[in-house]
Design a protein around this motif. Structure first.
Motif, PDB file in Angstrom:
ATOM      1  N   ILE A  48      39.756  53.102  28.215  1.00 42.41           N
ATOM      2  CA  ILE A  48      40.452  51.811  28.165  1.00 42.41           C
ATOM      3  C   ILE A  48      39.755  50.942  27.120  1.00 42.41           C
ATOM      4  N   PRO A  49      40.474  50.483  26.105  1.00 43.22           N
ATOM      5  CA  PRO A  49      39.851  49.616  25.094  1.00 43.22           C
ATOM      6  C   PRO A  49      39.359  48.305  25.720  1.00 43.22           C
ATOM      7  N   THR A  50      38.233  47.839  25.235  1.00 44.73           N
ATOM      8  CA  THR A  50      37.635  46.607  25.755  1.00 44.73           C
ATOM      9  C   THR A  50      38.574  45.420  25.579  1.00 44.73           C
ATOM     10  N   VAL A  51      39.240  45.352  24.440  1.00 46.61           N
ATOM     11  CA  VAL A  51      40.176  44.248  24.181  1.00 46.61           C
ATOM     12  C   VAL A  51      41.286  44.237  25.227  1.00 46.61           C
ATOM     13  N   LEU A  52      41.788  45.423  25.590  1.00 41.52           N
ATOM     14  CA  LEU A  52      42.838  45.519  26.599  1.00 41.52           C
ATOM     15  C   LEU A  52      42.321  45.097  27.965  1.00 41.52           C
ATOM     16  N   LEU A  53      41.088  45.472  28.286  1.00 40.13           N
ATOM     17  CA  LEU A  53      40.495  45.080  29.561  1.00 40.13           C
ATOM     18  C   LEU A  53      40.357  43.554  29.641  1.00 40.13           C
ATOM     19  N   VAL A  54      39.904  42.933  28.565  1.00 44.94           N
ATOM     20  CA  VAL A  54      39.762  41.469  28.537  1.00 44.94           C
ATOM     21  C   VAL A  54      41.130  40.801  28.625  1.00 44.94           C
ATOM     22  N   ALA A  55      42.104  41.311  27.887  1.00 44.97           N
ATOM     23  CA  ALA A  55      43.461  40.732  27.910  1.00 44.97           C
ATOM     24  C   ALA A  55      44.079  40.834  29.305  1.00 44.97           C
ATOM     25  N   THR A  56      43.895  41.974  29.960  1.00 50.77           N
ATOM     26  CA  THR A  56      44.441  42.111  31.310  1.00 50.77           C
ATOM     27  C   THR A  56      43.669  41.242  32.305  1.00 50.77           C
ATOM     28  N   GLY A  57      42.387  41.010  32.050  1.00 54.75           N
ATOM     29  CA  GLY A  57      41.615  40.101  32.906  1.00 54.75           C
ATOM     30  C   GLY A  57      42.119  38.672  32.805  1.00 54.75           C
ATOM     31  N   ILE A  58      42.408  38.236  31.588  1.00 55.54           N
ATOM     32  CA  ILE A  58      42.965  36.898  31.380  1.00 55.54           C
ATOM     33  C   ILE A  58      44.345  36.801  32.026  1.00 55.54           C
ATOM     34  N   THR A  59      45.155  37.839  31.840  1.00 58.16           N
ATOM     35  CA  THR A  59      46.488  37.872  32.454  1.00 58.16           C
ATOM     36  C   THR A  59      46.381  37.812  33.977  1.00 58.16           C
ATOM     37  N   THR A  60      45.423  38.531  34.531  1.00 63.13           N
ATOM     38  CA  THR A  60      45.200  38.523  35.984  1.00 63.13           C
ATOM     39  C   THR A  60      44.862  37.118  36.472  1.00 63.13           C
ATOM     40  N   ALA A  61      43.998  36.432  35.754  1.00 63.38           N
ATOM     41  CA  ALA A  61      43.624  35.067  36.139  1.00 63.38           C
ATOM     42  C   ALA A  61      44.835  34.138  36.084  1.00 63.38           C
ATOM     43  N   ILE A  62      45.620  34.245  35.033  1.00 59.14           N
ATOM     44  CA  ILE A  62      46.802  33.382  34.885  1.00 59.14           C
ATOM     45  C   ILE A  62      47.809  33.653  35.999  1.00 59.14           C
ATOM     46  N   VAL A  63      48.063  34.931  36.272  1.00 61.73           N
ATOM     47  CA  VAL A  63      49.028  35.290  37.322  1.00 61.73           C
ATOM     48  C   VAL A  63      48.532  34.827  38.695  1.00 61.73           C
ATOM     49  N   SER A  64      47.231  34.919  38.933  1.00 61.30           N
ATOM     50  CA  SER A  64      46.685  34.464  40.216  1.00 61.30           C
ATOM     51  C   SER A  64      46.894  32.965  40.408  1.00 61.30           C
ATOM     52  N   VAL A  65      46.720  32.206  39.351  1.00 59.40           N
ATOM     53  CA  VAL A  65      46.942  30.761  39.426  1.00 59.40           C
ATOM     54  C   VAL A  65      48.433  30.471  39.599  1.00 59.40           C
ATOM     55  N   LEU A  66      49.263  31.129  38.796  1.00 54.02           N
ATOM     56  CA  LEU A  66      50.705  30.898  38.885  1.00 54.02           C
ATOM     57  C   LEU A  66      51.268  31.276  40.250  1.00 54.02           C
TER      58      LEU A  66
END
Length: 169
Positions: A48-66
């Motif tokens: 898993i590319p590191t950039v993809l892991l970071v992007a999905t982590g940010i997406t996870t945080a946003i979705v959790s808030v939403l």
């Protein structure tokens, strides 16, 4: 090698339990699924590319808030009160014990009861705000399931079996 297998299996388990957690409010669904992806990241069986892991982590945080804001917003937008929002949450938790239909209909019934406790004179407003709470629940759950599906897809696509067959060096 055994630890790599452990990390890959732990990742798969967290992804599956996280997906269940998208519907069951006691489990932190998307966060748990992302933790599974993080676990797989450290295994040699997943690439898993590191950039993809970071992007999905940010997406996870946003979705959790939403997921927390959408039901509140839609309940308020449709004329609901804080009692309706609390009722939707209580209805969701109580719905777990009733089964799948309880999880789906619990937020609506809970919001309706909450609104009627808050103001039992306006049945139309109570139904409208309960509908907003229910729509918010469906949108939040759908968004979480979509993200978890994407995380599972990343896990499957990044999985490689070559290290498993390389026992002799």
């Amino acid at each position: 090698m055994a630890f790599d297998v452990f990390l890959a299996v732990l990742g798969a388990i967290c992804l599956l339990v996280g997906t269940v957690g998208c519907v069951v409010p006691v489990l932190p669904g998307v966060v748990l699924a992302w933790a599974g992806l993080l676990s797989a990241y450290f295994s040699h069986y997943c690439d898993i590319p590191t950039v993809l892991l970071v992007a999905t982590g940010i997406t996870t945080a946003i979705v959790s808030v939403l997921d927390n804001l959408i039901p509140i917003y839609l309940t308020r937008k449709t004329g609901g009160s804080k009692a309706g929002s609390w009722g939707a949450t209580i209805g969701l938790i109580a719905g777990i014990f009733v089964g799948p239909w309880g999880i789906v209909l619990g937020p609506f019934v809970g919001a309706l009861v909450g609104e009627l406790i808050h103001d039992n004179r306006d049945m139309q407003r109570a139904f409208k705000s309960a509908g907003g709470a229910f729509l918010g629940f469906l949108l939040g759950t759908g968004l979480k399931l979509l993200v978890c599906g994407f995380l599972i897809w990343i896990y499957i696509e990044s999985f490689k079996l070559e290290p498993a067959f390389n026992f002799f060096g």
